[in-house]
Design an enzyme around this catalytic site. Sequence first.
Site, PDB file in Angstrom:
ATOM      1  N   GLY A 222       6.864   0.906   5.430  1.00 28.98           N
ATOM      2  CA  GLY A 222       7.645   0.061   4.635  1.00 28.98           C
ATOM      3  C   GLY A 222       7.544   0.389   3.391  1.00 28.98           C
ATOM      4  N   CYS A 223       6.444   0.589   2.652  1.00 27.12           N
ATOM      5  CA  CYS A 223       6.310   0.708   1.318  1.00 27.12           C
ATOM      6  C   CYS A 223       6.922   1.772   0.667  1.00 27.12           C
ATOM      7  CB  CYS A 223       4.807   0.806   0.981  1.00 27.12           C
ATOM      8  SG  CYS A 223       4.080  -1.039   1.355  1.00 27.12           S
ATOM      9  N   THR A 224       6.716   3.079   1.691  1.00 27.03           N
ATOM     10  CA  THR A 224       7.367   4.238   1.346  1.00 27.03           C
ATOM     11  C   THR A 224       8.937   4.380   1.251  1.00 27.03           C
ATOM     12  OG1 THR A 224       5.520   5.533   2.389  1.00 27.03           O
ATOM     13  CG2 THR A 224       7.392   6.868   2.130  1.00 27.03           C
TER      14      THR A 224
ATOM     15  N   LYS B 212       0.783  -1.253  -0.041  1.00 25.74           N
ATOM     16  CA  LYS B 212       0.102   0.204  -0.122  1.00 25.74           C
ATOM     17  C   LYS B 212       0.917   1.304  -0.130  1.00 25.74           C
ATOM     18  CE  LYS B 212      -4.082   1.510   2.483  1.00 25.74           C
ATOM     19  NZ  LYS B 212      -4.969   1.482   1.220  1.00 25.74           N
TER      20      LYS B 212
END
Length: 154
Positions: free
Chosen positions: A45-47, A40
């Site tokens: 973490g994704c950023t 997402k």
Amino acid sequence: MSADLKPGTRAPAFSVRTTAGTRRLKDFAGGHLVLYFYPKDDTPGCTQEAIDFSAHTDAFRKAGATVLGISRDTLAKHEKFAAKHNLTVLLGTDENGEISGSYGTWEEKSMYGRTYMGMARRTFLIGPDGKILRVWPKVKVKGHAEDVLAALAK
């Protein structure tokens, strides 16, 4: 992960709307494709994963590779995410789950005793011939972009 998707097998074909227009797997023929799936936009973490890949854009380009991140977020959300964090990687939307389904990254997860379907954080290195060279089945964000770059150098 789909049992079929291991090194040496042909990567499933796809067509995906990205932050730079529609792209197909065959558009990357002749070069390497780092195809990473993430849960997402705008989560910690994704950023960090997107920022890390973006920080190495020039190194990936010099190694003959393009980086494409895919989640089920909308294209509008990807565009805001990319602008907010100055991302230079392509971000693709898989809203209907077709691509994540064919790559085996949409799977059952559990948290706090609750099960749900979600995107696995998984990366595929696809060669110039469209075959999978390497799979990272359980990605840990810290150092991942560097690990993928090292694999490209081999």
